[in-house]
Design a protein around this motif. Structure first.
Motif, mmCIF file in Angstrom:
data_model
loop_
_atom_site.group_PDB
_atom_site.id
_atom_site.type_symbol
_atom_site.label_atom_id
_atom_site.label_comp_id
_atom_site.label_asym_id
_atom_site.label_seq_id
_atom_site.Cartn_x
_atom_site.Cartn_y
_atom_site.Cartn_z
ATOM 1 N N SER A 242 27.127 -14.046 76.086
ATOM 2 C CA SER A 242 27.231 -12.674 75.583
ATOM 3 C C SER A 242 26.956 -11.615 76.638
ATOM 4 C CB SER A 242 26.267 -12.476 74.402
ATOM 5 O OG SER A 242 24.918 -12.667 74.817
ATOM 6 N N ASP A 243 26.689 -12.025 77.875
ATOM 7 C CA ASP A 243 26.444 -11.070 78.958
ATOM 8 C C ASP A 243 27.670 -10.177 79.138
ATOM 9 O OD1 ASP A 243 26.383 -10.093 81.834
ATOM 10 O OD2 ASP A 243 24.467 -11.162 81.772
ATOM 11 N N LYS A 244 27.440 -8.895 79.298
ATOM 12 C CA LYS A 244 28.554 -7.936 79.384
ATOM 13 C C LYS A 244 29.436 -8.164 80.608
ATOM 14 C CE LYS A 244 26.078 -4.335 81.972
ATOM 15 N NZ LYS A 244 25.666 -2.913 81.986
ATOM 16 N N ARG A 245 28.937 -8.869 81.602
ATOM 17 C CA ARG A 245 29.709 -9.147 82.816
ATOM 18 C C ARG A 245 30.622 -10.364 82.687
ATOM 19 N NH1 ARG A 245 24.272 -9.446 86.294
ATOM 20 N NH2 ARG A 245 23.793 -10.632 84.402
ATOM 21 N N VAL A 246 30.525 -11.079 81.571
ATOM 22 C CA VAL A 246 31.203 -12.368 81.410
ATOM 23 C C VAL A 246 32.494 -12.220 80.618
ATOM 24 C CG1 VAL A 246 31.020 -14.643 80.345
ATOM 25 C CG2 VAL A 246 29.085 -13.702 81.630
ATOM 26 N N GLU A 247 33.578 -12.743 81.191
ATOM 27 C CA GLU A 247 34.866 -12.797 80.500
ATOM 28 C C GLU A 247 34.924 -14.011 79.569
ATOM 29 O OE1 GLU A 247 38.487 -11.391 79.474
ATOM 30 O OE2 GLU A 247 37.513 -10.522 81.237
ATOM 31 N N LEU A 293 33.675 -14.534 85.328
ATOM 32 C CA LEU A 293 33.253 -13.133 85.346
ATOM 33 C C LEU A 293 34.434 -12.198 85.137
ATOM 34 C CD1 LEU A 293 30.860 -13.314 88.427
ATOM 35 C CD2 LEU A 293 30.160 -13.138 86.032
ATOM 36 N N LYS A 294 34.148 -11.034 84.577
ATOM 37 C CA LYS A 294 35.175 -9.997 84.489
ATOM 38 C C LYS A 294 35.519 -9.537 85.906
ATOM 39 C CE LYS A 294 33.717 -8.359 79.924
ATOM 40 N NZ LYS A 294 33.093 -7.276 79.148
ATOM 41 N N PRO A 295 36.787 -9.239 86.158
ATOM 42 C CA PRO A 295 37.221 -8.915 87.537
ATOM 43 C C PRO A 295 36.391 -7.826 88.200
ATOM 44 C CG PRO A 295 39.119 -9.197 86.113
ATOM 45 C CD PRO A 295 37.919 -9.254 85.221
ATOM 46 N N ASP A 296 36.033 -6.787 87.468
ATOM 47 C CA ASP A 296 35.279 -5.674 88.058
ATOM 48 C C ASP A 296 33.956 -6.155 88.657
ATOM 49 O OD1 ASP A 296 37.311 -4.069 87.279
ATOM 50 O OD2 ASP A 296 36.250 -3.119 85.611
ATOM 51 N N TYR A 297 33.264 -6.987 87.913
ATOM 52 C CA TYR A 297 31.970 -7.477 88.388
ATOM 53 C C TYR A 297 32.140 -8.506 89.499
ATOM 54 C CZ TYR A 297 29.999 -5.106 84.350
ATOM 55 O OH TYR A 297 29.630 -4.136 83.440
ATOM 56 N N SER A 298 33.199 -9.291 89.412
ATOM 57 C CA SER A 298 33.466 -10.268 90.464
ATOM 58 C C SER A 298 33.732 -9.568 91.791
ATOM 59 C CB SER A 298 34.669 -11.136 90.073
ATOM 60 O OG SER A 298 34.900 -12.126 91.043
ATOM 61 N N PHE A 299 34.506 -8.463 91.745
ATOM 62 C CA PHE A 299 34.794 -7.703 92.956
ATOM 63 C C PHE A 299 33.539 -7.055 93.531
ATOM 64 C CE2 PHE A 299 39.310 -7.052 91.172
ATOM 65 C CZ PHE A 299 39.729 -8.235 91.764
ATOM 66 N N GLU A 300 32.572 -6.763 92.668
ATOM 67 C CA GLU A 300 31.321 -6.151 93.115
ATOM 68 C C GLU A 300 30.358 -7.164 93.727
ATOM 69 O OE1 GLU A 300 29.661 -4.111 89.803
ATOM 70 O OE2 GLU A 300 31.308 -2.649 89.656
ATOM 71 N N GLY A 301 30.736 -8.441 93.699
ATOM 72 C CA GLY A 301 29.895 -9.473 94.314
ATOM 73 C C GLY A 301 28.919 -10.142 93.377
ATOM 74 N N VAL A 302 29.051 -9.899 92.068
ATOM 75 C CA VAL A 302 28.184 -10.576 91.104
ATOM 76 C C VAL A 302 28.518 -12.066 91.105
ATOM 77 C CG1 VAL A 302 27.544 -10.773 88.663
ATOM 78 C CG2 VAL A 302 27.973 -8.516 89.675
ATOM 79 N N ARG A 303 27.500 -12.899 91.073
ATOM 80 C CA ARG A 303 27.686 -14.348 91.076
ATOM 81 C C ARG A 303 27.365 -14.921 89.695
ATOM 82 N NH1 ARG A 303 29.988 -17.123 95.034
ATOM 83 N NH2 ARG A 303 28.509 -18.834 94.722
ATOM 84 N N GLN A 306 23.783 -15.553 88.963
ATOM 85 C CA GLN A 306 22.986 -14.393 88.569
ATOM 86 C C GLN A 306 22.988 -14.226 87.056
ATOM 87 O OE1 GLN A 306 23.887 -10.899 90.872
ATOM 88 N NE2 GLN A 306 22.957 -9.508 89.385
ATOM 89 N N VAL A 307 24.116 -14.507 86.428
ATOM 90 C CA VAL A 307 24.206 -14.438 84.971
ATOM 91 C C VAL A 307 23.272 -15.468 84.341
ATOM 92 C CG1 VAL A 307 25.719 -14.771 82.980
ATOM 93 C CG2 VAL A 307 26.558 -13.542 84.988
ATOM 94 N N VAL A 308 23.268 -16.688 84.886
ATOM 95 C CA VAL A 308 22.387 -17.731 84.361
ATOM 96 C C VAL A 308 20.927 -17.346 84.569
ATOM 97 C CG1 VAL A 308 21.711 -20.157 84.526
ATOM 98 C CG2 VAL A 308 24.121 -19.513 84.775
ATOM 99 N N ARG A 309 20.612 -16.783 85.719
ATOM 100 C CA ARG A 309 19.233 -16.371 86.001
ATOM 101 C C ARG A 309 18.766 -15.315 85.003
ATOM 102 N NH1 ARG A 309 20.108 -15.214 90.748
ATOM 103 N NH2 ARG A 309 19.481 -17.212 91.667
ATOM 104 N N ASP A 310 19.635 -14.351 84.727
ATOM 105 C CA ASP A 310 19.281 -13.308 83.763
ATOM 106 C C ASP A 310 19.153 -13.874 82.354
ATOM 107 O OD1 ASP A 310 19.287 -11.499 85.817
ATOM 108 O OD2 ASP A 310 21.295 -10.711 85.397
ATOM 109 N N ALA A 311 19.997 -14.849 82.015
ATOM 110 C CA ALA A 311 19.912 -15.479 80.692
ATOM 111 C C ALA A 311 18.604 -16.258 80.551
ATOM 112 C CB ALA A 311 21.107 -16.404 80.470
#
Length: 324
Positions: A242-247, A293-303, A306-311
């Motif tokens: 459900s992370d907002k960065r996840v497609e 990841l959603k393309p916008d966040y992927s282009f920003e360098g989000v890994r 990081q999503v798993v760490r935040d979860a």
């Protein structure tokens, strides 16, 4: 639990035996062994020359299992892996010629160098432990799992694995460079002592197939999972999804993988029950490769990690659970 203790000691001996030829991170060996205990396919993704193939071969030798190795190339065909039926004139019928997939451990070296059609030939085997050749379905011998390698930085002449195939890998792991000068020197000194490039040829099995199957059965039936741990895994996966960065987030298969492999880790740690730390230890390797990841966040360098760490940070650990 006497039998359980004996099996655990054997499994720890496997880790020791592999550590003698794979000079590196012992944690990687343990995680690969845990995956094998639940018939989990493993994808080693890292730079060339770090011992990914050596680790897979050494584990197969130590477990006393049959293994086959396939070097994936752009001209590799599905029949080169599965096998095919050949007409035998003297017999007056077609005869099945089995491919290298008919083994216990299939080493798929540089899996992303084969075209999608050939990669797809593995899908049925990786999930259902069976193959279909010209309409005939054949069951693979237990245990069966795939240990694959791929280079994440060289994309010329490669075919990226689709999400459907990535989801069939229980774990995606990085071997990593030697962590210190001493580790680097240990590799060089070990090579001098071996006197050959492939030390696995001299390895003797620590256990046999029947013993390994007993260990797998014990992981399945004798390791207790509290309902609070079930909830913890489910909430962790849902928080990542459900992370907002996840497609597209981890599938239910990802949650099942985390459950099974946590049980295997508990056994390796000498427990007959799962604690939250078992789940945490494998969360990155079991979930990150199942996240798009959603393309916008992927282009920003989000890994994905990081999503798993935040979860993990967001998910509440069961109150009073051991390992908290």
């Amino acid at each position: 639990m006497k039998d359980g203790e004996e099996l655990r000691e054997k499994l720890l001996d496997v880790i020791t035996a592999v550590s003698e030829v794979y000079i590196g991170n012992p944690g990687v060996i343990k995680k690969a062994l845990a995956a094998s205990l639940v018939n989990g396919n493993v994808l080693f993704e890292d730079h060339p020359g770090l011992g990914k193939t050596l680790l897979a071969k050494a584990l197969g030798r130590a477990l006393g299992l049959n293994y086959g190795r396939v070097q994936f190339t752009p001209d590799l065909l599905p029949s080169d892996i599965l096998g095919t039926k050949v007409w035998r004139q003297n017999l007056g019928k077609f005869e099945l010629v089995r491919g290298p997939i008919f083994t216990n451990i299939l080493l798929a070296d540089e899996i992303n160098r084969a075209p999608p059609k050939t990669q797809a030939a593995l899908l049925e085997a990786m999930e259902e432990r069976q193959v279909t050749i010209e309409g005939e379905t054949l069951t693979l011998e237990r245990p069966f799992f795939v240990m694959a390698t791929q280079n994440p930085i060289e994309y010329e002449g490669t075919y990226p694995l689709p999400e459907a195939q990535l989801d069939r890998f229980a774990l995606r792991m990085s071997v990593g460079y030697p962590k210190s000068l001493e580790d680097e020197m240990a590799i060089l000194n070990a090579r001098l002592g071996w006197g050959k490039d492939d030390p696995t040829v001299d390895m003797r099995p620590v256990m046999d197939r029947e013993t390994f199957l007993r260990a797998q059965e014990m992981v399945e039936t004798d390791i207790y999972v509290d309902p609070s741990i079930i909830r913890y895994i489910a909430e962790l996966v849902r928080n990542a999804r459900s992370d907002k960065r996840v497609e597209a987030g981890p599938s239910p298969r990802g949650a099942l993988t985390l459950l099974k492999i946590s049980k295997a880790n508990a056994m390796l740690e000498g427990r007959d029950f799962v604690v939250p730390d078992d789940v945490k230890e494998y969360a990155f390797e079991a979930l990150a490769h199942r996240i798009v990841l959603k393309p916008d966040y992927s282009f920003e360098g989000v890994r994905e990690e990081q999503v798993v760490r935040d979860a993990l940070r967001k998910t509440k650990v069961p109150k009073g659970a051991e390992g908290e």
